[in-house]
Design a protein around this motif. Sequence first.
Motif, PDB file in Angstrom:
ATOM      1  N   UNK A 268     -78.120 102.250   3.953  1.00  0.00           N
ATOM      2  CA  UNK A 268     -79.174 101.267   4.231  1.00  0.00           C
ATOM      3  C   UNK A 268     -79.568 100.605   2.918  1.00  0.00           C
ATOM      4  N   UNK A 280     -82.445  94.196   6.512  1.00  0.00           N
ATOM      5  CA  UNK A 280     -81.263  94.626   5.769  1.00  0.00           C
ATOM      6  C   UNK A 280     -80.866  93.567   4.742  1.00  0.00           C
ATOM      7  N   UNK A 281     -80.558  93.991   3.534  1.00  0.00           N
ATOM      8  CA  UNK A 281     -80.101  93.057   2.499  1.00  0.00           C
ATOM      9  C   UNK A 281     -78.741  92.487   2.914  1.00  0.00           C
ATOM     10  N   UNK A 282     -78.603  91.168   2.743  1.00  0.00           N
ATOM     11  CA  UNK A 282     -77.350  90.521   3.153  1.00  0.00           C
ATOM     12  C   UNK A 282     -76.306  90.663   2.050  1.00  0.00           C
ATOM     13  N   UNK A 307     -73.209 100.464   7.846  1.00  0.00           N
ATOM     14  CA  UNK A 307     -74.302  99.773   7.154  1.00  0.00           C
ATOM     15  C   UNK A 307     -75.364  99.401   8.185  1.00  0.00           C
ATOM     16  N   UNK A 308     -76.601  99.743   7.901  1.00  0.00           N
ATOM     17  CA  UNK A 308     -77.684  99.428   8.825  1.00  0.00           C
ATOM     18  C   UNK A 308     -77.890  97.920   8.966  1.00  0.00           C
ATOM     19  N   UNK A 309     -77.990  97.435  10.209  1.00  0.00           N
ATOM     20  CA  UNK A 309     -78.227  96.003  10.421  1.00  0.00           C
ATOM     21  C   UNK A 309     -79.496  95.735  11.242  1.00  0.00           C
ATOM     22  N   UNK A 310     -80.298  96.774  11.471  1.00  0.00           N
ATOM     23  CA  UNK A 310     -81.557  96.602  12.207  1.00  0.00           C
ATOM     24  C   UNK A 310     -82.715  96.440  11.221  1.00  0.00           C
ATOM     25  N   UNK A 312     -86.976  96.655  10.127  1.00  0.00           N
ATOM     26  CA  UNK A 312     -88.199  97.424  10.345  1.00  0.00           C
ATOM     27  C   UNK A 312     -89.315  96.442  10.642  1.00  0.00           C
ATOM     28  N   UNK A 313     -90.084  96.565  11.706  1.00  0.00           N
ATOM     29  CA  UNK A 313     -89.824  97.428  12.851  1.00  0.00           C
ATOM     30  C   UNK A 313     -88.745  96.851  13.760  1.00  0.00           C
ATOM     31  N   UNK A 314     -88.195  97.583  14.739  1.00  0.00           N
ATOM     32  CA  UNK A 314     -88.609  98.923  15.154  1.00  0.00           C
ATOM     33  C   UNK A 314     -87.929 100.035  14.362  1.00  0.00           C
ATOM     34  N   UNK A 315     -86.958  99.725  13.493  1.00  0.00           N
ATOM     35  CA  UNK A 315     -86.374 100.780  12.668  1.00  0.00           C
ATOM     36  C   UNK A 315     -87.394 101.179  11.615  1.00  0.00           C
ATOM     37  N   UNK A 316     -87.131 102.269  10.914  1.00  0.00           N
ATOM     38  CA  UNK A 316     -87.917 102.630   9.739  1.00  0.00           C
ATOM     39  C   UNK A 316     -86.983 102.528   8.541  1.00  0.00           C
ATOM     40  N   UNK A 319     -84.156 107.344   7.700  1.00  0.00           N
ATOM     41  CA  UNK A 319     -83.637 107.671   9.033  1.00  0.00           C
ATOM     42  C   UNK A 319     -84.448 108.763   9.715  1.00  0.00           C
TER      43      UNK A 319
ATOM     44  N   UNK B 252     -85.466 107.725  13.147  1.00  0.00           N
ATOM     45  CA  UNK B 252     -86.862 107.318  13.287  1.00  0.00           C
ATOM     46  C   UNK B 252     -87.008 105.841  13.619  1.00  0.00           C
ATOM     47  N   UNK B 254     -90.232 102.875  15.337  1.00  0.00           N
ATOM     48  CA  UNK B 254     -91.616 102.683  15.768  1.00  0.00           C
ATOM     49  C   UNK B 254     -91.610 102.155  17.197  1.00  0.00           C
ATOM     50  N   UNK B 285     -74.263  87.677   8.411  1.00  0.00           N
ATOM     51  CA  UNK B 285     -75.467  88.452   8.697  1.00  0.00           C
ATOM     52  C   UNK B 285     -76.304  87.814   9.804  1.00  0.00           C
ATOM     53  N   UNK B 292     -77.918  93.265  16.373  1.00  0.00           N
ATOM     54  CA  UNK B 292     -78.885  94.370  16.292  1.00  0.00           C
ATOM     55  C   UNK B 292     -80.128  94.057  17.127  1.00  0.00           C
ATOM     56  N   UNK B 303     -83.136 102.209  18.846  1.00  0.00           N
ATOM     57  CA  UNK B 303     -84.093 101.804  17.821  1.00  0.00           C
ATOM     58  C   UNK B 303     -83.400 101.420  16.520  1.00  0.00           C
ATOM     59  N   UNK B 305     -79.384 100.096  14.712  1.00  0.00           N
ATOM     60  CA  UNK B 305     -78.017  99.609  14.922  1.00  0.00           C
ATOM     61  C   UNK B 305     -77.315  99.556  13.567  1.00  0.00           C
ATOM     62  N   UNK B 306     -76.093 100.070  13.516  1.00  0.00           N
ATOM     63  CA  UNK B 306     -75.313  99.998  12.279  1.00  0.00           C
ATOM     64  C   UNK B 306     -74.010  99.255  12.534  1.00  0.00           C
ATOM     65  N   UNK B 307     -73.383  98.840  11.432  1.00  0.00           N
ATOM     66  CA  UNK B 307     -72.096  98.156  11.504  1.00  0.00           C
ATOM     67  C   UNK B 307     -71.094  98.923  10.649  1.00  0.00           C
TER      68      UNK B 307
END
Lengths: 320, 320
Positions: A268, A280-282, A307-310, A312-316, A319, B252, B254, B285, B292, B303, B305-307
């Motif tokens: 992430x 997420x940083x591009x 690589x995380x693409x969601x 915050x929110x709803x992600x944190x 993890x 995690x 929210x 992106x 996502x 909650x 999503x990853x790539x």
Amino acid sequence: MVREITAQELDTERFINEKVKEINGAVGDGMAINALSGGVDSSTVTMLGHRALGKRLKTVFIENGLMREGESEQVTGLFRELGVTVEVVDAREEFFAALKGITDPEEKREAITQTFYRNVFGHLVKESGAKHLLQGTILTDVDETVAGIKRQHNVFEQLGIDPEEAFGYRIIEPLVQLRKDGVRKIGKALGLPAAIFERIPFPGPALSARVIGEGTRERIETVRKATVVVERLLKGTGAFQYLAILHEDRVTGIHDGKRDFDQQIEVRCWDSVDARTATPTRLSFEILERVAREIILEVPGIVSVTYNIASKPPSMIEAI
Amino acid sequence: MVREITAQELDTERFINEKVKEINGAVGDGMAINALSGGVDSSTVTMLGHRALGKRLKTVFIENGLMREGESEQVTGLFRELGVTVEVVDAREEFFAALKGITDPEEKREAITQTFYRNVFGHLVKESGAKHLLQGTILTDVDETVAGIKRQHNVFEQLGIDPEEAFGYRIIEPLVQLRKDGVRKIGKALGLPAAIFERIPFPGPALSARVIGEGTRERIETVRKATVVVERLLKGTGAFQYLAILHEDRVTGIHDGKRDFDQQIEVRCWDSVDARTATPTRLSFEILERVAREIILEVPGIVSVTYNIASKPPSMIEAI
């Protein structure tokens, strides 16, 4: 209720003088103790505490086995240059014993909190004769814990826990009216070097917050190695935070020409101002593919990287 | 050993005539049966089998509860236009019963193989009086199974399994000398429409290969919904394959302002020529964040999503 002091209205010299007086008033002619992790909050509290108490503040770096590669040497070296002696306390056995068999994230967090405050500090406080623990809790920790968004390991009173009753010592939180930007101003005024402010945020439960499932020595070592790669390759991006997470799920890969199920690292990397929202940083695919390639090459047992693409929110941000 | 026929050397009319003769010779004046999934291999075998056997080939679409949204209607509709009647067999109960409680990927695959060949086909073959099952195994399936890289559900003899002894019927594999590009040529020559060739590859164990951990009805429904989003947003990319994977790990997030542990979808999108090696498609992106966002919006319980950013090898195209 805690009264917030914004970074804008913050008068650093006045704040420092007031807090020095408060700390002195609370500790009296006794001893206090504090744990330095090397983050901005605990570093600022260390400087503030030493300004107030001098040698009557014992500063320790808890080697809990969950820190990043070379972290204790790096942090103690930095403070040695500032004239502050930091004692490294080896508590690896205690932490790994407490984490054994625990997979639930809340229970894991609680095991670390209890080990830290009850066992390790309980012991240190008794040995040193200290009655007070100085701690870098900030207002955002309190807000998020009270709101139920996050469970900060260093927030007690707001949850109705009396630390003196629970652990046998008092907790002093001189930064609790500030947010991160305010703490940075105070830290700078107290002479902290740029190296401290350039450190990216790192969670209280350290690398145990970076493994999904049980935090064994081996799994912590795996995520530690992945963290080395991620920090090396992403430190130049200017991102707010970047991290490696070891998953518990196994995925298919090829090892020596044979199919095998092995582990996955999730990376992430966040753009954020204050961690309350983040995207997420591009990153370029050149960097992303290099991160994946070097993690697979350098970390035994890893066959897949995501690589995380969601957002915050709803992600944190973290993890777990 | 099977002799490979490359796409370059393949004479489609001659190949079709030979295979029609072979199928006729094997089946005699009996009945044969085949399962159509809608993929290129099973679609080509269906056309070839009907050329050889006409009404003596019964073609079924096994509704195993693991197919994508609207898949049985789409596939049977396509073949109806080609003059081929496809019978939909509802075997959802059998498959979900077989998958119950199984989390190990190999055992899951084996449960599906056994249910497919022994229960569902065993039953259909008995009912229909057929003695032969026509099947779209290709040379890559055999190679990868023998090499231990992949365990194709449709490869038996090369593993020393006699299907007649194991399941009570014979398996005919008319495409076993070809690779994907050869099969495409044959399929086109047999009149398959572009819609078939534009379908992205989809694994034998269907959506159960897209959930890590137990393949319950609820979890299959979750990954089915995520697959709808991924296929809708990525079909225009020209990528070789794209897929959604439901993880078992919880992370995690929210929900309604409170911290909660919920599920994660991993998205993979591959650039590849022949699936033997593959690299992650360098999506923008804008697309990644949209994927996502829409998965989180449309799929309950997701909650994060990853790539995927690792290449094959050492990763594989599918996660399990």
